[in-house]
Design a protein around this motif. Structure first.
Motif, PDB file in Angstrom:
ATOM      1  N   THR A 163       0.837  -1.203   0.000  1.00  0.00           N
ATOM      2  CA  THR A 163       0.000   0.000   0.000  1.00  0.00           C
ATOM      3  C   THR A 163       0.872   1.253   0.000  1.00  0.00           C
ATOM      4  O   THR A 163       1.758   1.402   0.849  1.00  0.00           O
ATOM      5  CB  THR A 163      -0.943   0.007   1.222  1.00  0.00           C
ATOM      6  OG1 THR A 163      -1.820  -1.108   1.106  1.00  0.00           O
ATOM      7  CG2 THR A 163      -1.777   1.281   1.268  1.00  0.00           C
ATOM      8  N   THR A 213      -1.969  -1.187  -3.669  1.00  0.00           N
ATOM      9  CA  THR A 213      -3.107  -0.308  -3.418  1.00  0.00           C
ATOM     10  C   THR A 213      -2.565   1.057  -3.024  1.00  0.00           C
ATOM     11  O   THR A 213      -1.417   1.190  -2.617  1.00  0.00           O
ATOM     12  CB  THR A 213      -4.030  -0.793  -2.275  1.00  0.00           C
ATOM     13  OG1 THR A 213      -3.346  -0.658  -1.033  1.00  0.00           O
ATOM     14  CG2 THR A 213      -4.476  -2.223  -2.463  1.00  0.00           C
ATOM     15  N   SER A 216      -6.615   6.323  -2.078  1.00  0.00           N
ATOM     16  CA  SER A 216      -7.844   6.892  -2.655  1.00  0.00           C
ATOM     17  C   SER A 216      -7.852   6.609  -4.154  1.00  0.00           C
ATOM     18  O   SER A 216      -6.786   6.502  -4.766  1.00  0.00           O
ATOM     19  CB  SER A 216      -7.949   8.407  -2.408  1.00  0.00           C
ATOM     20  OG  SER A 216      -6.960   9.078  -3.148  1.00  0.00           O
ATOM     21  N   THR A 244      -5.192  -0.593  -7.121  1.00  0.00           N
ATOM     22  CA  THR A 244      -6.511  -0.032  -6.809  1.00  0.00           C
ATOM     23  C   THR A 244      -6.375   1.053  -5.738  1.00  0.00           C
ATOM     24  O   THR A 244      -5.414   1.061  -4.977  1.00  0.00           O
ATOM     25  CB  THR A 244      -7.495  -1.076  -6.227  1.00  0.00           C
ATOM     26  OG1 THR A 244      -6.791  -1.865  -5.272  1.00  0.00           O
ATOM     27  CG2 THR A 244      -8.111  -1.940  -7.263  1.00  0.00           C
ATOM     28  N   ILE A 246      -8.190   2.597  -2.409  1.00  0.00           N
ATOM     29  CA  ILE A 246      -9.192   2.351  -1.360  1.00  0.00           C
ATOM     30  C   ILE A 246      -9.075   3.486  -0.343  1.00  0.00           C
ATOM     31  O   ILE A 246      -8.024   3.654   0.276  1.00  0.00           O
ATOM     32  CB  ILE A 246      -8.955   0.993  -0.652  1.00  0.00           C
ATOM     33  CG1 ILE A 246      -8.957  -0.164  -1.670  1.00  0.00           C
ATOM     34  CG2 ILE A 246      -9.997   0.773   0.445  1.00  0.00           C
ATOM     35  CD1 ILE A 246      -8.661  -1.543  -1.076  1.00  0.00           C
ATOM     36  N   CYS A 381      -4.576  10.513   0.688  1.00  0.00           N
ATOM     37  CA  CYS A 381      -5.943  10.410   1.214  1.00  0.00           C
ATOM     38  C   CYS A 381      -6.228  11.647   2.054  1.00  0.00           C
ATOM     39  O   CYS A 381      -7.058  12.471   1.727  1.00  0.00           O
ATOM     40  CB  CYS A 381      -6.145   9.152   2.055  1.00  0.00           C
ATOM     41  SG  CYS A 381      -7.827   9.086   2.706  1.00  0.00           S
ATOM     42  N   ARG A 466     -16.709   0.052   5.275  1.00  0.00           N
ATOM     43  CA  ARG A 466     -16.720  -0.193   3.844  1.00  0.00           C
ATOM     44  C   ARG A 466     -15.320  -0.488   3.304  1.00  0.00           C
ATOM     45  O   ARG A 466     -15.098  -1.421   2.544  1.00  0.00           O
ATOM     46  CB  ARG A 466     -17.330   1.010   3.130  1.00  0.00           C
ATOM     47  CG  ARG A 466     -17.939   0.652   1.809  1.00  0.00           C
ATOM     48  CD  ARG A 466     -18.234   1.887   1.048  1.00  0.00           C
ATOM     49  NE  ARG A 466     -17.165   2.851   1.353  1.00  0.00           N
ATOM     50  CZ  ARG A 466     -17.126   4.093   0.920  1.00  0.00           C
ATOM     51  NH1 ARG A 466     -18.081   4.543   0.209  1.00  0.00           N
ATOM     52  NH2 ARG A 466     -16.131   4.889   1.208  1.00  0.00           N
ATOM     53  N   SER A 467     -14.351   0.339   3.731  1.00  0.00           N
ATOM     54  CA  SER A 467     -12.998   0.172   3.185  1.00  0.00           C
ATOM     55  C   SER A 467     -12.368  -1.137   3.632  1.00  0.00           C
ATOM     56  O   SER A 467     -11.640  -1.778   2.867  1.00  0.00           O
ATOM     57  CB  SER A 467     -12.122   1.343   3.602  1.00  0.00           C
ATOM     58  OG  SER A 467     -12.682   2.542   3.132  1.00  0.00           O
ATOM     59  N   GLU A 470     -13.360  -3.736   1.402  1.00  0.00           N
ATOM     60  CA  GLU A 470     -12.626  -3.717   0.132  1.00  0.00           C
ATOM     61  C   GLU A 470     -11.279  -4.428   0.268  1.00  0.00           C
ATOM     62  O   GLU A 470     -10.850  -5.157  -0.620  1.00  0.00           O
ATOM     63  CB  GLU A 470     -12.429  -2.281  -0.361  1.00  0.00           C
ATOM     64  CG  GLU A 470     -13.717  -1.647  -0.862  1.00  0.00           C
ATOM     65  CD  GLU A 470     -13.481  -0.255  -1.442  1.00  0.00           C
ATOM     66  OE1 GLU A 470     -12.603  -0.102  -2.310  1.00  0.00           O
ATOM     67  OE2 GLU A 470     -14.175   0.688  -1.001  1.00  0.00           O
ATOM     68  N   TYR A 471     -10.604  -4.196   1.406  1.00  0.00           N
ATOM     69  CA  TYR A 471      -9.338  -4.919   1.630  1.00  0.00           C
ATOM     70  C   TYR A 471      -9.593  -6.420   1.745  1.00  0.00           C
ATOM     71  O   TYR A 471      -8.848  -7.225   1.178  1.00  0.00           O
ATOM     72  CB  TYR A 471      -8.626  -4.411   2.886  1.00  0.00           C
ATOM     73  CG  TYR A 471      -7.863  -3.114   2.656  1.00  0.00           C
ATOM     74  CD1 TYR A 471      -6.709  -3.101   1.871  1.00  0.00           C
ATOM     75  CD2 TYR A 471      -8.284  -1.919   3.219  1.00  0.00           C
ATOM     76  CE1 TYR A 471      -5.999  -1.928   1.646  1.00  0.00           C
ATOM     77  CE2 TYR A 471      -7.589  -0.732   3.002  1.00  0.00           C
ATOM     78  CZ  TYR A 471      -6.446  -0.743   2.226  1.00  0.00           C
ATOM     79  OH  TYR A 471      -5.752   0.407   2.001  1.00  0.00           O
TER      80      TYR A 471
END
Ligand code: ADP
Ligand code: GLC
Length: 478
Positions: A163, A213, A216, A244, A246, A381, A466-467, A470-471
């Motif tokens: 990340t 990742t 954002s 991506t 996130i 972010c 939510r995030s 996604e992970y």
């Protein structure tokens, strides 16, 4: 369910220099609450503030140096933390990366390469910890060599995620450092850890991780361009399929105006009138005229180029003629600190500056302010615009990175459909920032619309729910 080893160089509340610590402290916490078996590994700096017991687990040796693996918990959570204890490399006081003068510790390459090698031993279950991870989740350049070194291990080996929290910090060192660190020559190529003849730690993550990742979706696109990619945009575009964005979540227990022990009066969207008690407390504490009508602007930040502090400095002469008060909490570039102090000295009836790092004051600013300034040149972010919205403090932000993804500009239509949460300006320039400040002041005069803006922000869900999902989805793919 997959087993995740989360690799980081800082985690709140153990040690923090910026948003990476907030994320490393709150994402694993959210994951464990969702039933994921996640453990965190990080260096045992002298300045780490552990609470509770620490156990000795094992000793791992690489390059003729021993590290003791100590186990503790991330305070206030169930997350097990493995501290890589090696006093000769991590036993310095203060900041994990820089000395008192702000200069990087001279042996940073050696320190973080060692940390990466120990992490690889643990990842390959050679650390006598009786736990084999399925996925190694690395963060920022300090952990970049983990995916590179793991790529040389025989299967079965864990999959890797890297990340990017900030492309501006790449961990670049001289070519000789690679030899000193005894890094395999197989990794040394422009498709590997070499960057223009230098050793790049971040490229270890970007080139070798199974997935990349960043924090954002907008930043994920930006870093594929020359303006934001720092010369690695080609590699990032090439690996686009695996990249991506996130958006970060926040720790809604720690940043909660309803139960914040640092502030004078707790409140929520239905008791917003109590927020002004926090405003009064700030005005009294900082010797500013006590007046609820005058808006308080705040800025809390590392004082570095990224954050657009120089742009703000250029605005200050005009900004301080407007009906407002301005409080700043920050630490960083000495020249910026000096220039800001001069303004605060001349305009002490309007501007106060606190040159330090203080968590409690950060909470008090969020609770007592009306408006939060974030004129960043780029922002992967950003967390303060999220904390601000949760505290009913309206952010003014540049349209970049995570700021663009999380703040909705105030326009006639967004006021009408109740989505507006702040003021977004196009380019990081003095003119655009000044215009946004003036726009905010006009809306501030209209207390009904202003309150709506505050409530719109407070109602948004910035928790990790939510995030973290996604992970999880990404972990499941690997
Ligand atoms: P970055 O990681 O680039 O510094 P973020 O917005 O992601 O930016 O996170 C910054 C974090 O550090 C926030 O939690 C913010 O409140 C905190 N912070 C920055 N400077 C200070 C300071 N001087 N005192 C207290 N907290 C600070
Ligand atoms: C970096 C970025 C910041 C981000 C933080 C956490 O420090 O500068 O924008 O919020 O990492 O991901």
């Amino acid at each position: 369910m997959k087993k995740i080893l989360f690799v980081t160089s800082e985690a709140h509340p153990l040690i923090k220099t910026g948003g990476l610590a907030d994320v490393s402290g709150s994402l694993p916490k959210a994951l464990i609450e969702m039933g994921v078996d996640v453990r965190l590994i990080m260096p045992n700096y002298q300045a780490i503030k552990t609470i509770g017991e620490i156990y000795y687990k094992s000793t791992v040796r690489v390059n003729n140096i021993n590290a003791h693996i100590l186990e503790t918990r991330l305070p206030g959570t169930k997350v097990p933390v493995w501290l890589v204890d090696c006093p000769e490399l991590f036993g310095y006081p203060g900041n994990p990366y820089v000395d008192e003068q702000g200069k990087p510790w001279v042996n940073n390459a050696e320190r973080f390469a060692f940390f990466c090698r120990i992490t690889v031993e643990v990842a390959m279950n050679r650390g006598y910890l009786e736990w084999t991870p399925d996925i190694i989740h690395c963060n920022d350049w300090q952990t970049g060599l983990v995916p590179a070194l793991l790529s040389l291990e025989k299967h079965p080996r864990p999959a890797t995620i890297f990340t990017i929290h900030n492309m501006a910090y790449q961990g670049l060192f001289s070519k000789e450092t690679r030899v000193l660190l005894n890094l395999p020559s197989r990794l040394w190529s422009p498709n590997g850890i070499e960057f223009n003849g230098m050793l790049s730690f971040i490229k270890g993550g970007l080139a070798y991780a199974d997935r990349i990742t960043t924090v954002s979706p907008t930043y994920a696109n930006e870093i594929q361009t020359a303006d934001f990619g720092y010369g690695v945009e080609g590699l990032l575009s090439y690996r686009q399929k695996y990249l991506t964005g996130i958006v970060n979540g926040i720790d809604t227990d720690h940043w909660n105006p309803q139960a914040d022990t640092n502030i004078s009066a707790c409140y929520d969207a239905s008791t917003l009138h109590k927020k002004k008690l926090n405003k009064t407390a700030l005005q009294i504490k900082y010797n500013l005229p006590v007046d609820n009508k005058t808006p308080i602007f705040v800025l809390i930040s590392r004082l570095v180029e990224q954050k657009g502090i120089d742009i703000l400095l250029e605005c200050l002469p005009e900004m301080l003629t407007l009906p407002l008060q301005f409080l700043l909490l920050g630490k960083g570039d000495k020249l910026l600190e000096q220039k800001l102090s001069q303004f605060a000295k001349i305009h002490s009836e309007k501007m106060v500056i606190n040159l330090g790092y203080d968590e409690a004051i950060a909470h008090q600013f969020e609770a007592g302010a009306d408006i939060f300034l974030m004129p960043s040149r780029f922002e992967p972010c950003g967390l303060n615009q999220l904390y601000s919205q949760r505290y009913g403090t309206v952010p003014i932000v540049t349209r970049t990175g995570g700021l663009a993804d999380t703040v909705v500009d105030t326009l006639p239509e967004t006021i009408k459909n109740k989505t507006a949460t702040g003021f977004v300006f196009k380019a990081p320039t003095t003119g655009s920032l000044m215009e946004a400040i003036k726009r905010a002041l006009i809306v501030y005069e209209d207390s009904k619309n202003w309150k709506q803006l505050q409530i719109n922000g407070m109602k948004k869900d910035y928790s990790w729910n939510r995030s973290a999902e996604e992970y999880l989805a990404l972990y499941e793919q690997l």
